[in-house]
Design an enzyme around this catalytic site. Sequence first.
Site, PDB file in Angstrom:
ATOM      1  N   TYR A 114       9.719 -12.572  23.162  1.00  0.00           N
ATOM      2  CA  TYR A 114       8.770 -13.512  22.551  1.00  0.00           C
ATOM      3  C   TYR A 114       9.503 -14.754  22.040  1.00  0.00           C
ATOM      4  O   TYR A 114       9.084 -15.889  22.295  1.00  0.00           O
ATOM      5  CB  TYR A 114       8.033 -12.813  21.400  1.00  0.00           C
ATOM      6  CG  TYR A 114       6.982 -13.666  20.737  1.00  0.00           C
ATOM      7  CD1 TYR A 114       5.682 -13.721  21.238  1.00  0.00           C
ATOM      8  CD2 TYR A 114       7.274 -14.411  19.594  1.00  0.00           C
ATOM      9  CE1 TYR A 114       4.702 -14.499  20.625  1.00  0.00           C
ATOM     10  CE2 TYR A 114       6.311 -15.188  18.979  1.00  0.00           C
ATOM     11  CZ  TYR A 114       5.029 -15.228  19.494  1.00  0.00           C
ATOM     12  OH  TYR A 114       4.070 -16.007  18.890  1.00  0.00           O
ATOM     13  N   SER A 151       5.533 -21.533  18.462  1.00  0.00           N
ATOM     14  CA  SER A 151       5.540 -20.663  17.282  1.00  0.00           C
ATOM     15  C   SER A 151       6.725 -21.077  16.429  1.00  0.00           C
ATOM     16  O   SER A 151       7.659 -21.715  16.922  1.00  0.00           O
ATOM     17  CB  SER A 151       5.692 -19.202  17.719  1.00  0.00           C
ATOM     18  OG  SER A 151       6.034 -18.369  16.632  1.00  0.00           O
TER      19      SER A 151
END
Length: 256
Positions: free
Chosen positions: A160, A147
Amino acid sequence: MSVLGSDLIGKVAIITGGASGIGRAVVKGFASQGAKVVIADIDEEQGEKVLNDMVQMGGEGIFCRTDVSSSSSVSGLVQKTIDTYGRLDFACNNAGVEGVTAAIADALEEDWDRTININLKGVWLCMKYECEQMLKQGAGCIVNISSVMGLVGNSGIAPYVAAKHGVLGLTKSVALDYARSGIRVNAVCPGGIYTPIIERLVDTMPEVVEGLKALTPMGDLGFPEDIANTVIWLCSDKANYITGQSIPVDGGFTIQ
């Protein structure tokens, strides 16, 4: 999706998290290039639906219910692939969860464990068993989905961000482990992409989506196919001198 050439035809690809969003686009992308696709996901109903759609478009593959945080489940996935097709050429380790939003003082240990187990340990387990098979063959290509949060930080989502940074570290290390063994390992770092998560926000918190667009230099979010195209290119012979790299596909977000 344009045809890259004959180098993917008849090859075998595992796609984790293949039942929706980016994973589904990667599944369809590989199928369109003539690869046999093993769809791995914990969501059996949606996974079977994606398989059905893929077969309808002329693709070939199977679905395998998989929990990427479980060693036995992941090893079973790779074994089922070998039992069915006899080989494994490509893998896209895409399965992940968004986690729970909370500042670290308010965060729960169980939320940390779940996010890390799926988003980081899951990638580690997948590569462990994928590389084991690819070493036997003397070749293979792996693309991990990280990401832009693997490249920068963001408040409220520390587990995350930590997991996605970890995926990039894993990618580099495993690429070095097997650089002389015929195995290439790279990562793709999506920015804001129109996935089911974003689609839910469009309905419930449209101001968040508009904010994401405003933060993106190109002025809009991307589509799952943008990520799929990059994954498939990295697996093709056209990228055969690229390994250990982390490629943002983010409309310019991380160059600011």
